[in-house]
Structures are given as C-alpha cells and as structure tokens.
Design an enzyme around this catalytic site. Structure first.
Site: not given
Length: 271
Positions: A2-3
């Site tokens: 996840p960014e």
DNA sequence: CCTTGAACCTGCGGGC
DNA sequence: TGCCCGCAGGTTCAAG
C-alpha cells in the site's frame, strides 16, 4: 504494498466498518510485526469504542473513545479485512480484534513488515509515531515551488526525492513512476537540474494520479486487497510501472535501479 | 547534515 | 519434480 491511495481506501472502509463499534476481545497469533505485538494485547482495548478512522501518510489511524488510536501501517504485504467470526483464520492473519456486531477486524501480513500499535495522540492530534513526517501530497502545501526548493538542496534523483517521506509522504514506487511518466520527466534526472515549470508539472501529475488511483480503489500488483476483498483497479490504468511497453508510444520500456528500487521509464516519452 | 546499502520477511516465477 | 536465484506497493539503521 500500500502506498497513499491504498491506505486511503483502507482508512475510508474502516471508518465505515469500525465507527461506533465496541471491542470485545483481542487475539494475537504471532509475536511481532515490525514491532512486538504484546503491547497491543495489554493495551486494555476490551470495552473501548472506535470513534472514526483517518489516513495520514501510509498509515490508517483508528481513533478510540479514550483519546488513543489504533495505528496501522501495511508494510509490503499487509491486508485488512472486517469479516464474521465464521470465516476461518488465514495462515498469515496475525491479529484479530473482535467487535460487538459479530465481525472481526483481521490483520494479515505474510512478510510482517507491517505495524499495528495503540498510540497516544500528540499535541497535533496525530499519534506520536507520525511526528516529523513530510507534507501530504494532496495538501495545498505541496506545490511546485516547494518541490523546486527541496530539489535545489539535493544531489539525489527526482524519483528518490518524490519517494522521500521526510519531504512528501505516501508516494511509493508505483506512483512515483507513474507521476514522472505523466510529467515527461526521467526518474534518473538529478533533482537539482529540474526547472520550476517541471516541478509544477510533477506536482500537478502527482495530485492527479493519486486522486485517480483513490477513485479506482488503489493498485493491486499481487497481494493488495481492499477491506471488502476487492482488488485495486488502478492496476489496469498503469502506463509505465512493471510494463514491457510504454502505455503512450508503445516503445519497449527501460528500467534502472534508483535507491534500490526498480524504476521503469520510456526514454522516448520522458526527458 | 546527506547518501548508500543492508536488513527485516514470505511467496512466486523462471531457469536448470 | 525440486532447488536456487532474484524480485516484490516499505521503513529503519549503521556506516561512510
């Protein structure tokens, strides 16, 4: 992992799923993620109620009714689900937080680079572990002028600058590559050689792409899943990251390792 | 200060 | 079929 868009999607879903729910039990199935998990067990969460859930940088912050916050980071392979207790525990689900509606908040993370702690909130209203991180890329404070000023101070490449969390948070390997591609700027360009116009263009594209990715529920490369189990549909919109052919001109893409990360680019579309 | 590289982990795909 | 290698959305810490 996840960014920013993936963390934002998770935080929004958790805000719905956790708001107003009371914790009935906490279970831990592995000693540690990035940090030990015993403190979570001993944090006295039973009986506490969730107030809301917000995102800051790549963290989701679920606030509790006693002023503390369940603070989580998803590392490279973290997945969160809120599901009934009838669903069997998966191999790499390391933490269960049981809720008073019969659901369980589940934290799955095969590589265990993730983070899950109850933190006291600091004077700024955010958990202490978030102190000292950079500006939010979707905030008004992230401007071309600001990026240009930072770029002048550094010898690194523009991609490493965009991925430096002390400067601007939440931009990782996928969105740095996509933003620079959309800006027409090579990732290996030295930050100090950027013009103010180029910095303005990069900032504009970073904001546009992050907003678009949030709209599509993030990007699933392999592991990532949203809280409802769906994949991040922005994967279908990628123009350069992990592609063999450039999404604009069709030429073969090239790669270079910057800051230890594979960086895709098109030497026809980026200068 | 800044920059670089290694370390932390598991899983998967490719080559032999 | 199996083994070995390299690689994967991140962060942190030590060393230069």
């Amino acid at each position: 992992m996840p960014e920013l868009p993936e963390a934002e999607s998770i935080a929004r879903a958790l805000d719905q799923a956790l708001k107003g729910r009371t914790i009935t039990k906490v279970e831990v199935f592995f000693p540690r993620l990035r940090t030990p998990l015993e403190p979570l067990l001993k944090a006295g969460l039973k009986g506490r109620k969730f107030v809301d859930c917000k995102r800051r940088a790549r963290y989701a912050v679920a606030e509790l009714d006693d002023g503390r916050a369940l603070t989580m980071h998803f590392g490279m392979s973290g997945v969160v689900r809120v599901e009934p207790g009838s669903v069997p525990k998966r191999k790499h689900e390391h933490v269960f937080i049981h809720l008073d509606d019969g659901n369980i908040f589940r934290f799955e993370d095969p590589r265990r680079f993730g983070f899950l702690e109850v933190q006291a909130k600091g004077p700024d209203g955010w958990p202490e572990c978030l102190a000292g991180i950079g500006v939010e890329p979707l905030d008004r404070a992230f401007t071309g002028e600001m990026l240009y000023a930072e770029a002048q101070k550094r010898k690194t490449t523009v991609k490493e600058l965009l991925m430096d969390n002390k400067v601007v948070t939440g931009i990782g390997n996928i969105y740095a590559a996509e933003s620079l591609f959309a800006s027409g700027v090579l990732p290996q360009r030295r930050a100090g050689t950027l013009t103010l116009d180029e910095c303005k263009r990069i900032v504009k594209e970073v904001k546009r792409i992050l907003r678009l990715a949030i709209k599509w529920g993030g990007t699933t490369v392999s592991d990532f899943k949203n809280v409802d189990g769906s994949e991040g549909k922005f994967a279908q919109k990628l123009k350069i990251y992990a592609r063999k052919k450039c999404g604009k001109c069709g030429a073969d893409t090239k790669t270079i390792v910057l800051g230890g990360r594979t960086s895709w680019y098109c030497d026809h579309c980026q200068k």
